[in-house]
Design an enzyme around this catalytic site. Structure first.
Site, short mmCIF file in Angstrom:
data_model
loop_
_atom_site.label_atom_id
_atom_site.label_comp_id
_atom_site.label_asym_id
_atom_site.label_seq_id
_atom_site.Cartn_x
_atom_site.Cartn_y
_atom_site.Cartn_z
N ARG A 62 0.81 -1.08 0.09
CA ARG A 62 -0.05 0.04 0.07
C ARG A 62 0.76 1.09 0.15
O ARG A 62 0.31 2.10 -0.22
CB ARG A 62 -1.04 0.05 1.20
CG ARG A 62 -1.96 -1.18 1.05
CD ARG A 62 -3.05 -1.21 2.01
NE ARG A 62 -2.35 -1.65 3.34
CZ ARG A 62 -2.24 -3.04 3.59
NH1 ARG A 62 -2.75 -3.98 2.86
NH2 ARG A 62 -1.41 -3.30 4.72
N GLU A 99 6.51 -11.16 14.20
CA GLU A 99 5.96 -11.70 15.77
C GLU A 99 6.30 -13.19 15.37
O GLU A 99 7.09 -13.70 16.58
CB GLU A 99 4.54 -11.67 15.63
CG GLU A 99 3.93 -11.87 17.13
CD GLU A 99 2.41 -11.65 17.06
OE1 GLU A 99 1.85 -10.98 16.11
OE2 GLU A 99 1.78 -11.89 18.23
P1 AMP Z 1 5.20 -2.70 11.24
O1 AMP Z 1 6.21 -3.28 10.60
O2 AMP Z 1 4.70 -3.38 12.48
O3 AMP Z 1 5.33 -1.21 11.50
O4 AMP Z 1 3.82 -2.85 10.19
C1 AMP Z 1 3.57 -2.07 9.08
C2 AMP Z 1 3.04 -2.89 7.68
O5 AMP Z 1 2.15 -3.70 8.37
C3 AMP Z 1 2.63 -1.64 7.03
O6 AMP Z 1 2.92 -2.12 5.54
C4 AMP Z 1 1.13 -1.98 7.15
O7 AMP Z 1 0.37 -2.01 5.92
C5 AMP Z 1 0.83 -3.35 7.83
N1 AMP Z 1 0.17 -3.12 9.10
C6 AMP Z 1 0.40 -3.66 10.40
N2 AMP Z 1 -0.56 -3.53 11.20
C7 AMP Z 1 -1.68 -3.11 10.57
C8 AMP Z 1 -2.98 -2.94 10.72
N3 AMP Z 1 -3.59 -3.17 11.89
N4 AMP Z 1 -3.87 -2.41 9.79
C9 AMP Z 1 -3.43 -2.32 8.24
N5 AMP Z 1 -2.04 -2.72 7.89
C10 AMP Z 1 -1.12 -3.07 9.00
#
Ligand code: AMP
Length: 176
Positions: A62, A99
């Site tokens: 996205r 995770e």
């Molecule tokens: P992080 O690496 O944990 O910051 O996760 C970010 C990535 O995971 C981004 O590319 C988001 O599109 C996706 N992502 C993580 N959590 C969500 C959520 N609750 N809703 C939508 N996309 C998420």
């Protein structure tokens, strides 16, 4: 409707237990489907970005949508950071912990070089692992990250702690 009247959060759909139990998925497709809201989100991201940059770096998938729109608005090029095995040229890769297990991101080695300054874009900042890995990829090529911008930030997950040496801006904040 003018873009200044738009509340971006009104266009984010929260989907409980997707893609797995306990996750509140923030679905940006209603925002993308509305021309005024999509334009307002892009303009908001553009407001965060300093001048003098070389390119917009977007994170699959996205981040490609918002990153490409932002690049067009700013008159900059777009550089994709992709999941492993998708880019055809020579890549620099980084593995990062999820995770459960590990994931990898890649950038074309010739996409950036020393002296380039970029903005990194994704739809959402959660734990910060994805964005922090992208910062490392950009720096591994010798380029500089001016800032990271997100449409949505999940404040409780404290992702910006992983980006402590980079300015971070988000258009919408969720407490949980
Ligand atoms: P992080 O690496 O944990 O910051 O996760 C970010 C990535 O995971 C981004 O590319 C988001 O599109 C996706 N992502 C993580 N959590 C969500 C959520 N609750 N809703 C939508 N996309 C998420």
């Amino acid at each position: 409707m003018t873009t200044t009247a738009i509340n971006l959060a009104d266009y984010i759909r929260e989907v409980p237990d997707f893609p797995k139990p306990g996750i509140k998925f923030k679905d940006v497709t209603p925002l993308l489907a509305d021309g005024d809201a999509f334009a307002a989100a892009t303009s908001q991201l553009a407001c965060f970005v300093p001048s003098g940059l070389h390119a917009v770096v977007g994170i699959e998938s996205r981040g490609f949508i918002f990153g490409a729109a932002l690049a067009q608005q700013l008159g900059l090029g777009f550089i994709p950071v992709r999941k492993a095995g998708k880019l055809p040229g020579k890549v620099h890769a980084i593995e990062y912990e999820l995770e459960y297990g590990v994931d990898a991101l890649e950038i074309h080695r010739d996409a950036l070089t020393a002296g380039h300054r970029v903005v990194i874009v994704d739809d959402l900042l959660a734990t910060g692992g994805t964005a922090a890995s992208t910062v490392r990829l950009v720096r591994a090529l010798g380029a500089e990250v001016a800032c990271c911008v997100f449409v949505i930030e999940l404040d409780a997950l404290q992702g910006r702690k992983q980006l402590s040496d980079v300015p971070v801006y988000s258009a919408i904040h969720y407490a949980d």
